[in-house]
Write a protein that holds these residues in place. Sequence first.
Motif, mmCIF file in Angstrom:
data_model
loop_
_atom_site.group_PDB
_atom_site.id
_atom_site.type_symbol
_atom_site.label_atom_id
_atom_site.label_comp_id
_atom_site.label_asym_id
_atom_site.label_seq_id
_atom_site.Cartn_x
_atom_site.Cartn_y
_atom_site.Cartn_z
ATOM 1 N N ALA A 127 0.834 -1.206 0.000
ATOM 2 C CA ALA A 127 0.000 0.000 0.000
ATOM 3 C C ALA A 127 0.866 1.253 0.000
ATOM 4 O O ALA A 127 0.577 2.224 -0.722
ATOM 5 C CB ALA A 127 -0.930 -0.002 1.210
ATOM 6 N N ASP A 128 1.947 1.254 0.798
ATOM 7 C CA ASP A 128 2.833 2.419 0.837
ATOM 8 C C ASP A 128 3.587 2.591 -0.480
ATOM 9 O O ASP A 128 3.812 3.717 -0.938
ATOM 10 C CB ASP A 128 3.831 2.290 1.995
ATOM 11 C CG ASP A 128 3.238 2.760 3.316
ATOM 12 O OD1 ASP A 128 2.101 3.269 3.304
ATOM 13 O OD2 ASP A 128 3.903 2.623 4.358
ATOM 14 N N GLN A 150 -2.474 12.160 4.942
ATOM 15 C CA GLN A 150 -1.512 11.056 4.972
ATOM 16 C C GLN A 150 -0.182 11.520 5.558
ATOM 17 O O GLN A 150 0.447 10.787 6.337
ATOM 18 C CB GLN A 150 -1.306 10.516 3.554
ATOM 19 C CG GLN A 150 -0.406 9.285 3.497
ATOM 20 C CD GLN A 150 -0.277 8.733 2.096
ATOM 21 O OE1 GLN A 150 -0.589 9.400 1.102
ATOM 22 N NE2 GLN A 150 0.187 7.503 1.971
ATOM 23 N N LEU A 151 0.251 12.708 5.201
ATOM 24 C CA LEU A 151 1.476 13.284 5.756
ATOM 25 C C LEU A 151 1.390 13.381 7.275
ATOM 26 O O LEU A 151 2.285 12.936 8.005
ATOM 27 C CB LEU A 151 1.717 14.656 5.128
ATOM 28 C CG LEU A 151 2.881 15.519 5.625
ATOM 29 C CD1 LEU A 151 3.391 16.401 4.475
ATOM 30 C CD2 LEU A 151 2.481 16.415 6.785
ATOM 31 N N PHE A 157 13.028 2.980 2.633
ATOM 32 C CA PHE A 157 13.446 1.805 3.389
ATOM 33 C C PHE A 157 14.650 2.057 4.292
ATOM 34 O O PHE A 157 15.210 1.098 4.831
ATOM 35 C CB PHE A 157 13.744 0.612 2.456
ATOM 36 C CG PHE A 157 12.544 0.117 1.701
ATOM 37 C CD1 PHE A 157 11.463 -0.431 2.366
ATOM 38 C CD2 PHE A 157 12.487 0.208 0.317
ATOM 39 C CE1 PHE A 157 10.352 -0.879 1.663
ATOM 40 C CE2 PHE A 157 11.382 -0.229 -0.384
ATOM 41 C CZ PHE A 157 10.314 -0.776 0.297
ATOM 42 N N TYR A 158 15.050 3.321 4.463
ATOM 43 C CA TYR A 158 16.163 3.573 5.384
ATOM 44 C C TYR A 158 15.637 3.513 6.813
ATOM 45 O O TYR A 158 14.614 4.123 7.148
ATOM 46 C CB TYR A 158 16.810 4.933 5.134
ATOM 47 C CG TYR A 158 18.005 5.171 6.038
ATOM 48 C CD1 TYR A 158 19.235 4.610 5.737
ATOM 49 C CD2 TYR A 158 17.881 5.910 7.211
ATOM 50 C CE1 TYR A 158 20.330 4.788 6.565
ATOM 51 C CE2 TYR A 158 18.971 6.097 8.049
ATOM 52 C CZ TYR A 158 20.183 5.530 7.719
ATOM 53 O OH TYR A 158 21.257 5.712 8.555
ATOM 54 N N GLY A 216 9.238 1.552 6.651
ATOM 55 C CA GLY A 216 10.443 2.200 6.142
ATOM 56 C C GLY A 216 10.164 3.181 5.021
ATOM 57 O O GLY A 216 11.087 3.672 4.375
ATOM 58 N N LEU A 217 8.869 3.472 4.781
ATOM 59 C CA LEU A 217 8.498 4.364 3.681
ATOM 60 C C LEU A 217 7.778 5.622 4.152
ATOM 61 O O LEU A 217 7.500 6.508 3.340
ATOM 62 C CB LEU A 217 7.589 3.616 2.686
ATOM 63 C CG LEU A 217 8.251 2.473 1.912
ATOM 64 C CD1 LEU A 217 7.191 1.628 1.225
ATOM 65 C CD2 LEU A 217 9.239 3.018 0.902
ATOM 66 N N GLY A 218 7.487 5.702 5.436
ATOM 67 C CA GLY A 218 6.677 6.816 5.955
ATOM 68 C C GLY A 218 7.251 8.186 5.670
ATOM 69 O O GLY A 218 6.551 9.065 5.143
#
Length: 334
Positions: A164-165, A228-229, A283-284, A298-300
């Motif tokens: 989803a992300d 979403q932010l 993904f960091y 890891g995508l937020g």
Amino acid sequence: MIDPPPLVRALLDAAGDPTLLIERERTVAANAAARELFGDAIVGRDIRLAIRQPQALSAIQVGKAAELEVSGIGGIARSWSLLVRPLDDDLLLVRLADRSAMRAAEKTRVDFVANASHELRTPLATIIGYAETLADDGELPDPLRRKFADSIHGEARRMLRIVADLMSLSRIASERFSVPSERVDLREVALTAVVNAGPLASERGAKITVGEEAHRPQVAGDYAQLLQLADNLVANALRYGCPTPGRTVEVTIDQRGGEALLSVRDHGDGIASEHIPRLTERFYRVDAARSRDSGGTGLGLAIVKHIVERHRGRLDISSTPGAGTTVTVALPLA
């Protein structure tokens, strides 16, 4: 050594890429981009004093038409497309087209695919392992069977969140050149995000406070993306800034100098300064194991960065180890 006529010099200067005229390995003319790359003193000097890259130098010394990819000119990480064209027996035209940005984009895409594959492979391996155990052994005790089923369910939901992300990130990136025009109340967005984060706050034993500032700044934006932010910022603060129950996450909305400000502050362990520039990379993770245990993909923050860029805003992350982290988003007022 020839002296190029004014028209030739004008044509060279009109070229955006570094371009040189070389006669018997000596530079007789260089445009502005070439002089910026190699220095003004390049004209009249041996080309070997400017270009030391073996492949590029060899192609120039051969004196025949050539086109090749080289790196290391003007910096170790810079990549170039080198074009060599003979104009007569002694005169060469050499052009360098910078491919550094393209190569960096290619590396980013390759790294992204590799990281995404790894992130999906980990829960998938767990699902397969538990499913095979359930299928092969029909005599498992009910508690153990339920434990395996819960693990499969949890890992499947984790994969669903990652997918989803990824889809959300792709959609936001595809809209980056479309400036949003909807009039959005930023305080309303923040309050909705706080409500959405209620279950996670209860799970973490944390409290979320919203500042009582009088401002209700309006921004030109995409309501769904801004929500979403805010959701991502508040959820991140709860996951990583509330390691123990009783912590507080503070959300504030302000207006200053033509900008609307949304800030989310936690009082957790903080982040070391060397990690901050990379926090918005896909993904960091500062602590990969802790991030996965907390339910993060890891995508937020990568999503947050792209939303901020689409809204022509600014993102600032400040943190002090042991004292917590503050993330501030500044958006132009409508």
